[in-house]
Structure formats: C-alpha cells, structure tokens
Design an enzyme around this catalytic site. Sequence first.
Site, short mmCIF file in Angstrom:
data_model
loop_
_atom_site.label_atom_id
_atom_site.label_comp_id
_atom_site.label_asym_id
_atom_site.label_seq_id
_atom_site.Cartn_x
_atom_site.Cartn_y
_atom_site.Cartn_z
N LEU A 116 27.68 -45.13 78.12
CA LEU A 116 28.67 -44.22 78.70
C LEU A 116 28.08 -43.75 80.01
O LEU A 116 26.90 -43.39 80.07
CB LEU A 116 28.92 -43.02 77.77
CG LEU A 116 29.64 -43.29 76.45
CD1 LEU A 116 29.71 -42.01 75.62
CD2 LEU A 116 31.03 -43.85 76.68
N ASP A 117 28.88 -43.74 81.09
CA ASP A 117 28.33 -43.30 82.37
C ASP A 117 28.02 -41.81 82.35
O ASP A 117 28.41 -41.08 81.44
CB ASP A 117 29.27 -43.68 83.52
CG ASP A 117 30.61 -42.95 83.46
OD1 ASP A 117 30.61 -41.71 83.50
OD2 ASP A 117 31.64 -43.64 83.37
N LYS A 118 27.32 -41.36 83.36
CA LYS A 118 26.82 -39.99 83.43
C LYS A 118 27.92 -38.95 83.26
O LYS A 118 27.73 -37.91 82.62
CB LYS A 118 26.10 -39.76 84.77
CG LYS A 118 25.56 -38.34 84.97
CD LYS A 118 24.87 -38.21 86.31
CE LYS A 118 25.85 -38.22 87.46
NZ LYS A 118 26.65 -36.95 87.53
N ASP A 119 29.10 -39.22 83.83
CA ASP A 119 30.18 -38.24 83.84
C ASP A 119 31.09 -38.34 82.61
O ASP A 119 32.07 -37.60 82.51
CB ASP A 119 31.02 -38.40 85.11
CG ASP A 119 30.20 -38.13 86.36
OD1 ASP A 119 29.38 -37.20 86.34
OD2 ASP A 119 30.35 -38.89 87.34
N THR A 120 30.79 -39.28 81.71
CA THR A 120 31.60 -39.46 80.51
C THR A 120 30.84 -38.95 79.29
O THR A 120 29.65 -39.24 79.13
CB THR A 120 31.95 -40.95 80.30
OG1 THR A 120 32.66 -41.41 81.45
CG2 THR A 120 32.81 -41.13 79.06
#
Length: 252
Positions: A116-120
């Site tokens: 999951l990316d940093k903002d998710t």
Amino acid sequence: MKNQQVKRVVSLPRAISKLGYNSRSQAEKLVLSGAVSVNGKVVKSLSFRIDPAKDNVSINGEAISKEKKFVYYLLNKPVDVVTTRNDEKGRATVYDLLTQEKMLEGMGHLFPVGRLDKDTSGALLVTNDTQLGEKLTNPESKFPKTYMVVCDGILSREHLSQLAEGIELEDDYITLPAKISKLVSENSVSQCQITIVEGKNRQIRRMFESIGFPVLELQRITIGSLQLGNLQPGKLRKLTSDEIAELKKRNP
C-alpha cells in the site's frame, strides 16, 4: 562402493530463509559473519548447499527448527507508513510496527503481501508463508481487494460506468472491470467503494485522476474475504483458521 553423499538441495542462505528465521539477504550477512554452523562446523560460503530436512543448522550456537511454523496476521497500515523494510528517507515502515508487537518475537521473517503506498491506509496481510504470498500476488490470481475512496468532485452514473468498465491510464494500460458501490456525494466530495482484481502501482488513484476526480483519502477495507472491520490503525490481529483456509483455497 562409495558412501552415498547427503543430497545438497538448496543454498545455505536460502534454507535459513525458507525455514523462517529471517530474509535471504539477512541470512547471507549471518553466513559471511561466521555466525552459521552446519552439522557443527562454521560455514562462510554463500554457495554452500544443504538439505534442510537432514542437516542441522545453528545460528550463534542456537539450532534452527527443521519445521517452519507459518503465521498469518492482518495489519491496519496507517497513512504515512511505507511498505518497505528500509526507507532511504527515514520514514516509518510497516516493519517498525511489527517490531513493536512482542507477540511476534521469535516468529522469524515476516513480510507484507503486496503493498500500500504511503498515503493509503488499511488492510495488509502479514505472514512468513512465501508460497501463499506469491500465489496471492500472482497477476493471474485475479484476487479481489476492496477500497473505500473519497475523491474531490461529484461522481455521476456515467463516471461510475467508466470506472466499472475499465479506464485507460496515461501509459495506455486499460484496467480490468471493477465493481463500484455505496456512492455518497455531498459538498463537492464523493465517497464510494471500489473492488479491483489487479494491483498496478497507485492504480485506483490513477483511475480516478484519469476521469478528473483526484483522490483525497484511500483505505483498503477487504483482502478477498478478510475484513478490516474495526481494527485500529497500527494494530494487527491473527487470522482465524477459517480465514486462512479461505485464502489458501484460491487458485492463481
């Protein structure tokens, strides 16, 4: 007749990793440092091959079990945490969260299945079962994942149809059909749930941006049949036997 030699089936670092002690790269460092013994003799060669079922491996004098114990957890990854072991920018990682959990001590090499990316935020499967991890991340598995999306703008039925049928991204890739549900729009902001069966880099953000609706918040709420539920950010829970069985039933 010469005595039959023990069949050497796998390299020593790989054997250590497969037995769940740590990652292969970490095992290589241990071997090179002289911390690893095979059948009572120190081995510093990375190419040295062993039979994990027959050879006795010790690290710093402590024997490694020949039987790997698999563990399965669901983690609620918070925003601003990255899904890598080490981050060159010094940001918090999911491994920082795992090391804080004393119940995971002695569990060996754990890893997140997918990213999951940093903002998710949201659901992330954590295990030491590499075979299951490879199966679930195989593009051919079409493994469903559901996300809650908050985006800027009022989504119409036409926009939902575009998302559901497939979006052509900026690299000319056309996404597979998706399922959209639970649309709510208010004050120039829309919220919905989207289920996809693929995992291209930042795919959902790119899908919504392609039709002019930048994502404001993104949370993964299910992985297959696994439900995030009320699991608090930064916390994890053991999977039930039924949940594990359901994951293993899927065929890539």
